[in-house]
Design a protein around this motif. Sequence first.
Motif, mmCIF file in Angstrom:
data_model
loop_
_atom_site.group_PDB
_atom_site.id
_atom_site.type_symbol
_atom_site.label_atom_id
_atom_site.label_comp_id
_atom_site.label_asym_id
_atom_site.label_seq_id
_atom_site.Cartn_x
_atom_site.Cartn_y
_atom_site.Cartn_z
ATOM 1 N N ARG B 31 49.109 30.384 43.865
ATOM 2 C CA ARG B 31 48.531 31.276 44.870
ATOM 3 C C ARG B 31 49.599 32.230 45.393
ATOM 4 O O ARG B 31 49.442 33.443 45.341
ATOM 5 C CB ARG B 31 47.947 30.451 46.023
ATOM 6 N N VAL B 80 39.256 23.712 44.053
ATOM 7 C CA VAL B 80 39.733 25.074 44.318
ATOM 8 C C VAL B 80 39.613 25.969 43.087
ATOM 9 O O VAL B 80 39.983 27.151 43.139
ATOM 10 C CB VAL B 80 41.199 25.090 44.819
ATOM 11 N N SER B 81 39.090 25.445 41.984
ATOM 12 C CA SER B 81 39.123 26.199 40.727
ATOM 13 C C SER B 81 38.366 27.524 40.800
ATOM 14 O O SER B 81 38.823 28.537 40.257
ATOM 15 C CB SER B 81 38.554 25.338 39.588
ATOM 16 N N LEU B 82 37.224 27.551 41.478
ATOM 17 C CA LEU B 82 36.454 28.799 41.547
ATOM 18 C C LEU B 82 37.211 29.850 42.352
ATOM 19 O O LEU B 82 37.215 31.037 42.001
ATOM 20 C CB LEU B 82 35.068 28.529 42.149
ATOM 21 N N GLU B 83 37.869 29.398 43.403
ATOM 22 C CA GLU B 83 38.692 30.295 44.220
ATOM 23 C C GLU B 83 39.867 30.827 43.391
ATOM 24 O O GLU B 83 40.243 32.001 43.506
ATOM 25 C CB GLU B 83 39.193 29.459 45.402
ATOM 26 N N VAL B 84 40.444 29.959 42.581
ATOM 27 C CA VAL B 84 41.601 30.355 41.760
ATOM 28 C C VAL B 84 41.209 31.460 40.774
ATOM 29 O O VAL B 84 41.886 32.487 40.674
ATOM 30 C CB VAL B 84 42.184 29.128 41.027
ATOM 31 N N ALA B 86 38.788 33.460 40.983
ATOM 32 C CA ALA B 86 38.338 34.657 41.717
ATOM 33 C C ALA B 86 39.517 35.581 42.033
ATOM 34 O O ALA B 86 39.314 36.772 42.303
ATOM 35 C CB ALA B 86 37.617 34.252 42.996
ATOM 36 N N ALA B 87 40.731 35.035 41.996
ATOM 37 C CA ALA B 87 41.919 35.852 42.289
ATOM 38 C C ALA B 87 42.327 36.719 41.093
ATOM 39 O O ALA B 87 43.204 37.569 41.212
ATOM 40 C CB ALA B 87 43.083 34.939 42.697
#
Lengths: 227, 227
Positions: B31, B80-84, B86-87
Amino acid sequence: VRVAVLGTGDVGRCLAAELAEVGHEVVVGTREVEVTRARPAGEHASFDDWSDAHPGVGLATYAEAAAGADLVVNAAAGVVSLEVVAAIDPADLDGVVLLDVSNPLDFSAGFPPTLTVANDDSLAEQLQRACPGARVVKSLNTVSHTVMVDPSRLAGPHEVFVAGDDADAKQVVTDVLVGFGWSPDAVVDLGPLRAARGAEMYLPLWLSLMQALGTTEFNLHVVRGES
Amino acid sequence: VRVAVLGTGDVGRCLAAELAEVGHEVVVGTREVEVTRARPAGEHASFDDWSDAHPGVGLATYAEAAAGADLVVNAAAGVVSLEVVAAIDPADLDGVVLLDVSNPLDFSAGFPPTLTVANDDSLAEQLQRACPGARVVKSLNTVSHTVMVDPSRLAGPHEVFVAGDDADAKQVVTDVLVGFGWSPDAVVDLGPLRAARGAEMYLPLWLSLMQALGTTEFNLHVVRGES
């Protein structure tokens, strides 16, 4: 030991025949005896034809089969299992070992099925809540009925799981499994009944493997490291 | 091949080290690079200490790591994979093979965890919908990170699964697995990405087995009948 096998499909018949073969007194339970007897041969033999080949096995309603049984085996389809055990007088299940071999498969939207219950609950736990006096043990749901009663069909070591909250009940089931030909080393205790979630949630992988391999005749061997 | 490994935990580090070892250009994605570098040693070494031992492996933001990568490996925690992903700029994922090795484990209520998604969907399918240009392949999530990159730690045959909708992408992943030491025969194609449901829903059984065996060093061998 007097055993009630709930369910007249392939799984119930196969388990009933093997349990009788190894010397138990076995009664198969069904919803309505006359309906079962009247059902014509289809994907499998008519019950009467099957029964002629297994004269020691009785047929009765779910409630009659379970009355006086020391061991009750739920071999009904997962989607009807709660309804099946509801037909039994709770007093007849008091202290009885309830071996649940079913899978909560929902084929209503076709193949592959989803599960009617998963993740934060399991069919085995639902059955335990529905039959609080029984001692529910989950086992055998991870293999086809042919492998359940004859593990030697597959070469080399492979395992079957047990899950339940009562150690004595798990031992009763383990003895049944050993009677079917499973080595005591091949019976892996997954722990409490909650672990039935994992055994049931394995089914989608089992179904993919069945498609990939083109057979229902397979099972898992848990390969362990040296440590 | 340029590879981005998303995630700096044990799984990400282990895969990044092995991918670099077998000759790929590897960048680990995180991140915030400075936060990762500042994190002190805890359950594992500090990233800088680990990095000193693996000088060929870069560290960058998720977006920077994925830019120009031919293969992106999701080794972030499932939650957290979907958030990851999305970056990452969607254009950088166009046509890229996205190997998802994560499990949607929810430890918010303690151990054992439940899954954040199961039964009628999977994390791999969620990732595919979030990254429609990518070619998602599920694999390796059924073994510990030590076994992922060194299957010879376990004696005798045992298998790893691949699931995905793109045959070429599955071949890319199979080549990576073979590079890690998996025999081509040990790579079982479960079919479409939907089969990732089964691979992910195996985790509760994996966790029970881990507790029963007292180790994470185990895997499944699918024992097949003669037929």
